[in-house]
Design a protein around this motif. Sequence first.
Motif, PDB file in Angstrom:
ATOM      1  N   GLY A   1       3.606  -2.586   7.896  1.00  0.00           N
ATOM      2  CA  GLY A   1       2.955  -2.753   9.199  1.00  0.00           C
ATOM      3  C   GLY A   1       1.573  -3.350   9.148  1.00  0.00           C
ATOM      4  O   GLY A   1       1.343  -4.381   8.524  1.00  0.00           O
ATOM      5  N   ARG A   2       0.636  -2.619   9.770  1.00  0.00           N
ATOM      6  CA  ARG A   2      -0.694  -3.223  10.016  1.00  0.00           C
ATOM      7  C   ARG A   2      -1.486  -3.420   8.736  1.00  0.00           C
ATOM      8  O   ARG A   2      -2.322  -4.317   8.637  1.00  0.00           O
TER       9      ARG A   2
ATOM     10  N   SER B   1      -3.776  -1.259   7.097  1.00  0.00           N
ATOM     11  CA  SER B   1      -5.173  -0.807   6.972  1.00  0.00           C
ATOM     12  C   SER B   1      -5.434  -0.210   5.587  1.00  0.00           C
ATOM     13  O   SER B   1      -6.538  -0.335   5.055  1.00  0.00           O
ATOM     14  N   ASN B   2      -4.434   0.425   4.985  1.00  0.00           N
ATOM     15  CA  ASN B   2      -4.621   0.931   3.614  1.00  0.00           C
ATOM     16  C   ASN B   2      -4.750  -0.222   2.624  1.00  0.00           C
ATOM     17  O   ASN B   2      -5.512  -0.137   1.656  1.00  0.00           O
ATOM     18  N   LEU B   3      -4.004  -1.295   2.858  1.00  0.00           N
ATOM     19  CA  LEU B   3      -4.141  -2.485   2.015  1.00  0.00           C
ATOM     20  C   LEU B   3      -5.566  -3.014   2.102  1.00  0.00           C
ATOM     21  O   LEU B   3      -6.198  -3.347   1.089  1.00  0.00           O
TER      22      LEU B   3
ATOM     23  N   ALA C   1       2.012   1.394   0.593  1.00  0.00           N
ATOM     24  CA  ALA C   1       0.944   1.704   1.553  1.00  0.00           C
ATOM     25  C   ALA C   1       1.494   1.458   2.947  1.00  0.00           C
ATOM     26  O   ALA C   1       1.382   0.362   3.487  1.00  0.00           O
ATOM     27  N   GLY C   2       2.168   2.477   3.492  1.00  0.00           N
ATOM     28  CA  GLY C   2       2.810   2.287   4.783  1.00  0.00           C
ATOM     29  C   GLY C   2       4.076   1.460   4.647  1.00  0.00           C
ATOM     30  O   GLY C   2       4.400   0.670   5.524  1.00  0.00           O
TER      31      GLY C   2
ATOM     32  N   VAL D   1       1.326   6.750  -0.391  1.00  0.00           N
ATOM     33  CA  VAL D   1       0.409   7.590   0.387  1.00  0.00           C
ATOM     34  C   VAL D   1       1.161   8.118   1.599  1.00  0.00           C
ATOM     35  O   VAL D   1       1.860   7.380   2.290  1.00  0.00           O
ATOM     36  N   HIS D   2       1.036   9.432   1.819  1.00  0.00           N
ATOM     37  CA  HIS D   2       1.726  10.099   2.931  1.00  0.00           C
ATOM     38  C   HIS D   2       0.681  10.822   3.785  1.00  0.00           C
ATOM     39  O   HIS D   2      -0.200  11.491   3.240  1.00  0.00           O
TER      40      HIS D   2
ATOM     41  N   LEU E   1      -6.196   9.054   8.600  1.00  0.00           N
ATOM     42  CA  LEU E   1      -6.204   7.683   8.056  1.00  0.00           C
ATOM     43  C   LEU E   1      -7.518   7.380   7.328  1.00  0.00           C
ATOM     44  O   LEU E   1      -7.515   6.742   6.269  1.00  0.00           O
TER      45      LEU E   1
ATOM     46  N   GLU F   1      -7.098   8.667   3.986  1.00  0.00           N
ATOM     47  CA  GLU F   1      -6.174   7.835   3.195  1.00  0.00           C
ATOM     48  C   GLU F   1      -6.933   6.654   2.603  1.00  0.00           C
ATOM     49  O   GLU F   1      -6.728   6.286   1.443  1.00  0.00           O
TER      50      GLU F   1
HETATM   51  C1  GRF Z   1      -0.368   5.453   6.862  1.00  0.00           C
HETATM   52  O1  GRF Z   1      -0.647   6.544   7.675  1.00  0.00           O
HETATM   53  C2  GRF Z   1       0.452   5.898   5.649  1.00  0.00           C
HETATM   54  O2  GRF Z   1       0.155   7.178   5.209  1.00  0.00           O
HETATM   55  C3  GRF Z   1       1.834   5.898   6.200  1.00  0.00           C
HETATM   56  O3  GRF Z   1       1.877   4.772   7.053  1.00  0.00           O
HETATM   57  C4  GRF Z   1       0.572   4.470   7.529  1.00  0.00           C
HETATM   58  C5  GRF Z   1       0.295   3.057   7.166  1.00  0.00           C
HETATM   59  O4  GRF Z   1      -0.843   2.549   7.774  1.00  0.00           O
HETATM   60  N1  GRF Z   1       2.806   5.958   5.135  1.00  0.00           N
HETATM   61  P1  GRF Z   1      -1.390   1.118   7.348  1.00  0.00           P
HETATM   62  O5  GRF Z   1      -0.250   0.115   7.462  1.00  0.00           O
HETATM   63  O6  GRF Z   1      -1.921   1.213   5.953  1.00  0.00           O
HETATM   64  O7  GRF Z   1      -2.482   0.811   8.333  1.00  0.00           O
END
Ligand code: GRF
Length: 196
Positions: free
Chosen positions: A9-10, A12-14, A79-80, A100-101, A168, A171
């Motif tokens: 998806g978006r 943000s962790n990346l 990461a998501g 990551v959870h 988040l 995370e």
């Molecule tokens: C995060 O909350 C992660 O823990 C979950 O999905 C979300 C991903 O967010 N597995 P992003 O794509 O990194 O913004």
Amino acid sequence: MRVAVAVSGRGSNLEALFARLGNGDEARIVLVLSDRPDAPALDRARERNVAALALRDWRSASEWLAALEAHSVDLLVLAGFLKLVPSEVIARYRGRIINVHPALLPAFGGKGMYGIRVHEAVLRSGAAETGCTVHLVEEEYDRGMILAQARVPVLPGDNAEALAARVLEQEHRLLPAVVLAAARAGLPVAIESART
Ligand code: GRF
């Protein structure tokens, strides 16, 4: 350490990983993979001249393995990433795939427990705290050795969105810390859990 990041998806962790890993002396993102060709995270990689791959079929182990091998990947970070990684990939990279959870596993994990549903379940349960977990990936969802957790309070009046945002933030701190610790140790290792 050469790192691949899989996202749905978006991203943000990346983004947090790119920011924290800086010029990549210790750990460098060399590949971003997605099951969705339209994932914004792929653009985040391209903007940085990092290889970005939309998997033609996320169920195809050979497609994963070819990409991971072509980029000499040492560590795969989910990461998501919302699909199941093919079991042949998990077997080949066992101990070198992390996820990551957004909850304190083993609570609020397992199939169907992703995104906002996790935080809704936490609120329904009346738990006083939640958090996030980075763990090794095994064939079953959200199993595998826990490497690090960060705790986050549930506050009066919280809704799922507010809780998700607070988790988040943690995370974004915890996942890069685990990646850097892995780079220093040569493989993923448990690090001390953090309290907010
Ligand atoms: C995060 O909350 C992660 O823990 C979950 O999905 C979300 C991903 O967010 N597995 P992003 O794509 O990194 O913004």
